[in-house]
Every structure is written in C-alpha cells, then in structure tokens.
Motif scaffolding. Structure first.
Motif, PDB file in Angstrom:
ATOM      1  N   LEU A 119       0.824  -1.210   0.000  1.00 38.56           N
ATOM      2  CA  LEU A 119       0.000   0.000   0.000  1.00 38.56           C
ATOM      3  C   LEU A 119       0.866   1.272   0.000  1.00 38.56           C
ATOM      4  CD1 LEU A 119      -3.042   0.214  -0.083  1.00 38.56           C
ATOM      5  CD2 LEU A 119      -3.068   0.518   2.389  1.00 38.56           C
ATOM      6  N   THR A 120       1.964   1.217   0.717  1.00 37.67           N
ATOM      7  CA  THR A 120       2.869   2.376   0.741  1.00 37.67           C
ATOM      8  C   THR A 120       3.457   2.627  -0.640  1.00 37.67           C
ATOM      9  OG1 THR A 120       3.409   2.001   3.067  1.00 37.67           O
ATOM     10  CG2 THR A 120       4.965   3.311   1.794  1.00 37.67           C
ATOM     11  N   LEU A 121       3.873   1.567  -1.311  1.00 41.36           N
ATOM     12  CA  LEU A 121       4.431   1.737  -2.658  1.00 41.36           C
ATOM     13  C   LEU A 121       3.365   2.230  -3.628  1.00 41.36           C
ATOM     14  CD1 LEU A 121       6.743  -1.397  -2.983  1.00 41.36           C
ATOM     15  CD2 LEU A 121       7.450   0.994  -2.940  1.00 41.36           C
ATOM     16  N   ARG A 122       2.139   1.734  -3.469  1.00 42.88           N
ATOM     17  CA  ARG A 122       1.063   2.138  -4.386  1.00 42.88           C
ATOM     18  C   ARG A 122       0.638   3.584  -4.150  1.00 42.88           C
ATOM     19  NH1 ARG A 122      -1.002   3.648  -7.865  1.00 42.88           N
ATOM     20  NH2 ARG A 122      -3.082   3.318  -8.712  1.00 42.88           N
ATOM     21  N   CYS A 123       0.468   3.972  -2.885  1.00 42.35           N
ATOM     22  CA  CYS A 123      -0.129   5.278  -2.589  1.00 42.35           C
ATOM     23  C   CYS A 123       0.905   6.386  -2.404  1.00 42.35           C
ATOM     24  CB  CYS A 123      -0.990   5.180  -1.327  1.00 42.35           C
ATOM     25  SG  CYS A 123      -2.411   4.093  -1.507  1.00 42.35           S
ATOM     26  N   LEU A 124       2.028   6.081  -1.810  1.00 41.11           N
ATOM     27  CA  LEU A 124       2.998   7.140  -1.522  1.00 41.11           C
ATOM     28  C   LEU A 124       4.129   7.193  -2.527  1.00 41.11           C
ATOM     29  CD1 LEU A 124       2.828   6.789   2.299  1.00 41.11           C
ATOM     30  CD2 LEU A 124       2.713   8.982   1.124  1.00 41.11           C
ATOM     31  N   ALA A 125       4.512   6.031  -3.052  1.00 42.85           N
ATOM     32  CA  ALA A 125       5.551   6.030  -4.077  1.00 42.85           C
ATOM     33  C   ALA A 125       4.961   6.194  -5.470  1.00 42.85           C
ATOM     34  CB  ALA A 125       6.351   4.738  -4.010  1.00 42.85           C
ATOM     35  N   ASP A 126       3.636   6.091  -5.563  1.00 44.69           N
ATOM     36  CA  ASP A 126       2.927   6.259  -6.834  1.00 44.69           C
ATOM     37  C   ASP A 126       3.349   5.238  -7.875  1.00 44.69           C
ATOM     38  OD1 ASP A 126       1.034   7.388  -8.485  1.00 44.69           O
ATOM     39  OD2 ASP A 126       2.449   8.830  -9.360  1.00 44.69           O
ATOM     40  N   LEU A 127       3.679   4.026  -7.453  1.00 43.94           N
ATOM     41  CA  LEU A 127       3.905   2.952  -8.413  1.00 43.94           C
ATOM     42  C   LEU A 127       2.555   2.372  -8.814  1.00 43.94           C
ATOM     43  CD1 LEU A 127       6.924   0.935  -6.931  1.00 43.94           C
ATOM     44  CD2 LEU A 127       6.954   2.962  -8.384  1.00 43.94           C
ATOM     45  N   THR A 128       2.443   1.942 -10.048  1.00 44.05           N
ATOM     46  CA  THR A 128       1.219   1.271 -10.467  1.00 44.05           C
ATOM     47  C   THR A 128       1.180  -0.108  -9.803  1.00 44.05           C
ATOM     48  OG1 THR A 128       2.224   0.203 -12.365  1.00 44.05           O
ATOM     49  CG2 THR A 128       1.327   2.420 -12.708  1.00 44.05           C
ATOM     50  N   THR A 129       0.004  -0.717  -9.829  1.00 44.30           N
ATOM     51  CA  THR A 129      -0.106  -2.056  -9.248  1.00 44.30           C
ATOM     52  C   THR A 129       0.844  -3.025  -9.953  1.00 44.30           C
ATOM     53  OG1 THR A 129      -2.411  -1.659  -8.644  1.00 44.30           O
ATOM     54  CG2 THR A 129      -1.712  -3.956  -8.804  1.00 44.30           C
ATOM     55  N   ALA A 130       0.969  -2.912 -11.265  1.00 44.44           N
ATOM     56  CA  ALA A 130       1.880  -3.793 -12.007  1.00 44.44           C
ATOM     57  C   ALA A 130       3.330  -3.555 -11.583  1.00 44.44           C
ATOM     58  CB  ALA A 130       1.722  -3.554 -13.510  1.00 44.44           C
ATOM     59  N   VAL A 141      -1.987  -9.897 -10.734  1.00 42.20           N
ATOM     60  CA  VAL A 141      -3.286 -10.237 -10.145  1.00 42.20           C
ATOM     61  C   VAL A 141      -3.150 -10.434  -8.635  1.00 42.20           C
ATOM     62  CG1 VAL A 141      -5.102 -11.988 -10.078  1.00 42.20           C
ATOM     63  CG2 VAL A 141      -4.161 -11.260 -12.278  1.00 42.20           C
ATOM     64  N   THR A 142      -2.096 -11.106  -8.241  1.00 44.62           N
ATOM     65  CA  THR A 142      -1.864 -11.332  -6.803  1.00 44.62           C
ATOM     66  C   THR A 142      -1.693 -10.016  -6.069  1.00 44.62           C
ATOM     67  OG1 THR A 142      -0.794 -13.433  -7.291  1.00 44.62           O
ATOM     68  CG2 THR A 142      -0.351 -12.478  -5.137  1.00 44.62           C
ATOM     69  N   MET A 143      -0.904  -9.116  -6.661  1.00 39.22           N
ATOM     70  CA  MET A 143      -0.674  -7.830  -6.002  1.00 39.22           C
ATOM     71  C   MET A 143      -1.945  -6.993  -5.972  1.00 39.22           C
ATOM     72  SD  MET A 143       1.255  -5.987  -4.279  1.00 39.22           S
ATOM     73  CE  MET A 143       2.790  -6.900  -4.391  1.00 39.22           C
ATOM     74  N   ALA A 144      -2.727  -7.054  -7.056  1.00 42.23           N
ATOM     75  CA  ALA A 144      -3.991  -6.304  -7.082  1.00 42.23           C
ATOM     76  C   ALA A 144      -4.909  -6.781  -5.958  1.00 42.23           C
ATOM     77  CB  ALA A 144      -4.668  -6.469  -8.437  1.00 42.23           C
ATOM     78  N   GLN A 145      -4.961  -8.097  -5.769  1.00 40.02           N
ATOM     79  CA  GLN A 145      -5.801  -8.647  -4.697  1.00 40.02           C
ATOM     80  C   GLN A 145      -5.297  -8.182  -3.329  1.00 40.02           C
ATOM     81  OE1 GLN A 145      -5.402 -12.793  -5.624  1.00 40.02           O
ATOM     82  NE2 GLN A 145      -7.238 -12.833  -6.911  1.00 40.02           N
ATOM     83  N   ARG A 146      -3.972  -8.134  -3.193  1.00 35.39           N
ATOM     84  CA  ARG A 146      -3.395  -7.712  -1.906  1.00 35.39           C
ATOM     85  C   ARG A 146      -3.754  -6.261  -1.605  1.00 35.39           C
ATOM     86  NH1 ARG A 146       2.760  -9.006  -1.593  1.00 35.39           N
ATOM     87  NH2 ARG A 146       1.901 -11.104  -1.560  1.00 35.39           N
ATOM     88  N   ILE A 147      -3.668  -5.407  -2.612  1.00 36.76           N
ATOM     89  CA  ILE A 147      -3.963  -3.987  -2.406  1.00 36.76           C
ATOM     90  C   ILE A 147      -5.455  -3.780  -2.123  1.00 36.76           C
ATOM     91  CG2 ILE A 147      -4.020  -1.747  -3.572  1.00 36.76           C
ATOM     92  CD1 ILE A 147      -1.357  -2.543  -4.898  1.00 36.76           C
ATOM     93  N   VAL A 148      -6.288  -4.499  -2.873  1.00 40.62           N
ATOM     94  CA  VAL A 148      -7.742  -4.409  -2.625  1.00 40.62           C
ATOM     95  C   VAL A 148      -8.065  -4.853  -1.203  1.00 40.62           C
ATOM     96  CG1 VAL A 148      -9.968  -5.432  -3.234  1.00 40.62           C
ATOM     97  CG2 VAL A 148      -8.423  -4.635  -5.032  1.00 40.62           C
ATOM     98  N   ARG A 149      -7.412  -5.942  -0.780  1.00 44.69           N
ATOM     99  CA  ARG A 149      -7.646  -6.451   0.574  1.00 44.69           C
ATOM    100  C   ARG A 149      -7.243  -5.414   1.624  1.00 44.69           C
ATOM    101  NH1 ARG A 149      -4.433 -11.143   0.677  1.00 44.69           N
ATOM    102  NH2 ARG A 149      -2.713  -9.895   1.442  1.00 44.69           N
ATOM    103  N   ALA A 150      -6.137  -4.752   1.403  1.00 45.80           N
ATOM    104  CA  ALA A 150      -5.667  -3.751   2.367  1.00 45.80           C
ATOM    105  C   ALA A 150      -6.631  -2.570   2.436  1.00 45.80           C
ATOM    106  CB  ALA A 150      -4.270  -3.284   1.964  1.00 45.80           C
ATOM    107  N   LYS A 151      -7.091  -2.112   1.280  1.00 46.41           N
ATOM    108  CA  LYS A 151      -8.042  -0.989   1.275  1.00 46.41           C
ATOM    109  C   LYS A 151      -9.353  -1.379   1.966  1.00 46.41           C
ATOM    110  CE  LYS A 151      -6.422   1.104  -3.030  1.00 46.41           C
ATOM    111  NZ  LYS A 151      -6.761   1.295  -4.457  1.00 46.41           N
ATOM    112  N   LYS A 152      -9.791  -2.613   1.708  1.00 45.64           N
ATOM    113  CA  LYS A 152     -11.031  -3.078   2.347  1.00 45.64           C
ATOM    114  C   LYS A 152     -10.870  -3.109   3.863  1.00 45.64           C
ATOM    115  CE  LYS A 152     -14.263  -6.980   2.284  1.00 45.64           C
ATOM    116  NZ  LYS A 152     -14.487  -8.369   1.797  1.00 45.64           N
ATOM    117  N   LYS A 153      -9.689  -3.546   4.298  1.00 43.96           N
ATOM    118  CA  LYS A 153      -9.423  -3.597   5.739  1.00 43.96           C
ATOM    119  C   LYS A 153      -9.483  -2.189   6.345  1.00 43.96           C
ATOM    120  CE  LYS A 153      -7.761  -5.514   9.577  1.00 43.96           C
ATOM    121  NZ  LYS A 153      -8.390  -6.613  10.290  1.00 43.96           N
ATOM    122  N   ILE A 154      -8.906  -1.224   5.650  1.00 50.20           N
ATOM    123  CA  ILE A 154      -8.921   0.159   6.143  1.00 50.20           C
ATOM    124  C   ILE A 154     -10.354   0.672   6.240  1.00 50.20           C
ATOM    125  CG2 ILE A 154      -8.337   2.540   5.491  1.00 50.20           C
ATOM    126  CD1 ILE A 154      -5.707   1.452   4.390  1.00 50.20           C
TER     127      ILE A 154
END
Length: 426
Positions: A119-130, A141-154
């Motif tokens: 989540l830090t790399l996606r939101c603060l480092a502005d890297l794409t999910t890929a 796909v695995t990383m996308a699921q991980r990021i979605v899971r983290a956002k859902k948790k928040i």
C-alpha cells in the motif's frame, strides 16, 4: 512534478473524502486532465491547487451520482473529523501536504506486513499495481488482490486517516520506518531474481524517507533511518562487478563509493545519536558510517563496531543481529572466537533458511583450514541463496575450497556489512 504532486494530492483527497479508492480514481483523472490541458493552455501558476480543485470536482460529481455511497462516506468522514479535526488550510501552500497521515494509514498495525509495504508503494511512491507486483516478483493479479484487501481492511475497520498523537507516536512510528526499511532491504539485497540489487526500490525508499524527514524533522530515528540507507546505498556501484557478480566489502573499490552521500549520511548519524538514548536505526547508521570511513577492511574499527552491535542487541535482540555481531567479533578476535558464537546460534529457527548464516560459517571454517566442513556449509548456503549473483559467488567459493589450498580460500571474507540492511532482522 506529477509524481511528487500526486502523493500530496492523494493524501489531501483521502483526508477530505476518507476513501482511498475514490481518492485514487479522481487523482488519476485530475492528472490525466492536466496532461490534456496544460500543453495547450500552459501550466497554471499554482499547479497543485489546479489538480486539487479538478480532483475535488470529479469526486463531488461521483458522489452526487451515487447517493448511497456518498451517505456512507459522509458517516465515515464525520467519525474521522471527530477523532482528528482537519487542520486549517495553509494559505501559502498550493496543496496541503498531508502525506504524513497517509504514511501512518498505509503502515497501520491492523494491516499485515506485506499489505503495508504494498500500500505504501502504491499510494505514496505512486507505483502502479503492475510496478509494485514486479518489485516483489509476484503476478499483477496477486498484487492487485493484496492492495484491494488492504483498502477493504482500512474501510471496514474504519482506520482513521490521521497522525497519531504524541502519546501514540513512539508506538506507531517504528511501523512506518520498518515499512520504508523493508522496501530498502529488498532493494539493497534482493530476495530472489537475476540481480543482486534493485536500485529502483532502494532509491524509492530513500525518497520516501526524505519526505518523512521533512514532515517529522525532530524525530531522531527518522534521521537515523535516512542516514543508514544513504551510508549503505553509497556503495551500490562497487557492490557488483561488470557482469553483475557480487563483490564483497573486502574486495570493493572504495574509490567508487558515493562520497557526497556518505557525508550526508554521517551528518544524519550525528543528529540521530544526539539528544537522548540511541535508537535502532541510529545505531545501525553508526555501524555503516564506520565501514564507510575506513580505508579498507583491515583498518576498520572492529572494536567499536562490536560495541555498537552490543548496543543493538540490547535494543533489538535478534538472531540476525547476533549473527552480524559474531562476524564482527571474528574480524576483531579471530575466526575461532567468531565461529564459536555462530555455532551457539545453530538452533535459532529464524536462521534456518537464511543463507548468510551458513555462508559466514563457511568463510570462518576456511580461515581455520577446515575445508570439508567449509564445503558442506557452502553447499547449504548455495541451496538457500535467492539471487543468481549470490549463487554464482557461493559456487566459486565452493569450487575454491574443493580445488585449492588455504592461500586461495582465506580471503574474500563475508563481513557483517555484506549482509547490512538485515541487521534489524527486518
């Protein structure tokens, strides 16, 4: 400019709307709109304000179209504002810098360690999910699921978007620092793949630490972490040979070390170690500084490094720290003493599967002339090593043990700093 502004924009939108998904979508739309309009109309006088205004309008349009979604967000926002009222806008700033809140949200202890880094790399480092997926060598796909899971948790846990109060900060800040250091560690010593280093990740971790240092200038451990990473990253060009092969500290051309980076790191060590008890990262930075100041391995101040590892062990007891201390003791007192300390760690579960442990034992066994045992330890390390350059290095050492005498095997030792970046067991 867009990369720097997007992080601030995203943080401001999350603060305003309390929803990461919505913030990401309208932030991206605002940047896309800028790419269309600015080349034609010119860059506005206040580009940050332009992006924020555009993104806010897009968000409001979306919320008007989805009344139920808007009502849900409004409840979340009221709760967040009660817990932490929004600060007044800075009239002198185009875009309020609320990235500190985003750091603490992304590194919230309710999230798993992997999710915090992603989540830090996606939101603060502005890297794409890929790009985040490539960074950690997992399918997109695995990383996308991980990021979605983290956002859902928040969202479901209603994790507030705020900076912890002074009473919470000592407990929460180490989590933020550990996320950044984990990114750097993967960049400094890749866990797998064809390359020894991932310079893009290491440099991104340093960029994030610089942002954090600007936002928390009085926190000495932030200075310590930035100093540590600079002092280690200063050797990046000398750590690999022309073919990408591993070059240990003993054999590195120290003329290729980045002296500007080292000087900046040394200054940060002074900040980290002044004004109170030393912290985890300040001590590690001091160890890295001693390596960088030495003319060669032989003249390195090993007694002081051992003393600093003693401090580190008291602060953060860990088998990995103990391993590095044992290697430093071997440099100070001789291989037999160091090997005895390593053998005391043989039962540590965390060192099973950690290839620097058998590699360090193998090097010390070589120095003692116990070549069959050294060969067995090199084979064990070879089975565990993750990157191609590390495996090639261990194969060369194994071959030297099998075919040559002590004159060929007593050099090129693995020093504790060859596994730096892992000293805290991160």
């Amino acid at each position: 400019m867009f990369r720097e502004e997007r992080g601030r924009l995203l943080a401001s939108l999350v603060r305003r709307f309390g929803d990461l998904d919505l913030a990401e979508e309208v932030a991206s739309e605002a940047v896309e709109a800028a790419l269309v309009h600015w080349p034609v109309e010119g860059v506005p006088a206040r580009p940050g304000a332009w992006l924020l205004t555009t993104a806010r309008r897009r968000a409001v349009d979306r919320l008007r179209r989805d009344q139920a979604y808007a009502a849900r967000l409004a409840i979340l926002q009221v709760e967040a504002d009660r817990a932490d009222p929004a600060p007044p806008a800075d009239a002198n700033s185009d875009l309020p810098d609320e990235r500190l809140q985003l750091f603490f949200t992304c590194a919230h202890p309710a999230l798993s360690a992997e999710d915090r880094v992603a989540l830090t790399l996606r939101c603060l480092a502005d890297l794409t999910t890929a790009e985040v997926a490539r960074a950690f060598l997992v399918p997109a796909v695995t990383m996308a699921q991980r990021i979605v899971r983290a956002k859902k948790k928040i969202r479901e846990a209603r994790i507030p978007f705020r900076v912890p109060g002074a009473d919470e900060l000592p407990e929460r800040l180490p989590g933020v620092l550990q996320v950044i250091y984990s990114i750097f560690t993967e960049g400094y010593a890749a866990s797998s793949g064809p390359d020894l280093q991932r310079l893009d990740l290491a440099e991104e971790a340093i960029r994030l630490a610089r942002i954090l240092r600007r936002l928390l200038p009085v926190e000495r451990e932030v200075a310590g972490l930035l100093g540590l990473m600079l002092l280690v990253h200063a050797r990046r060009d000398a750590r690999s040979g022309p073919g990408g092969e591993l070059v240990l500290l003993d054999d590195q051309d120290r003329g290729r070390w980045d002296r500007v980076m080292i000087e900046e790191g040394r200054g940060l060590v002074l900040v980290a170690l002044t004004g109170g008890p030393p912290g985890l990262y300040g001590v590690q930075a001091a160890i890295a500084a001693l390596h960088d100041e030495a003319a060669d391995v032989a003249t390195t101040d090993w007694p002081q490094i051992v003393a600093l590892y003693d401090v580190l062990l008291a602060l953060a007891p860990s088998p990995v720290v103990a391993l590095n201390r044992a290697a430093a003791v071997a440099m100070r007192d001789g291989p037999e003493t160091g090997l005895a300390l390593l053998d005391d760690l043989a039962g540590e579960p965390r060192l099973r599967g950690y290839h620097p442990y058998p590699a360090a034992r193998a090097d010390l066994l070589c120095r003692l002339g116990r070549f069959p045992e050294a060969a067995a330890a090199y084979r064990e390390a070879l089975d565990l090593a993750g990157t191609a350059p590390e495996r090639a290095h261990l194969r060369r050492r194994l071959s030297a043990v099998a075919t040559a005498g002590p004159a060929d095997t007593g050099r090129h030792l693995t020093t504790p700093d060859d596994t730096a970046g892992c000293e805290a067991g991160v």
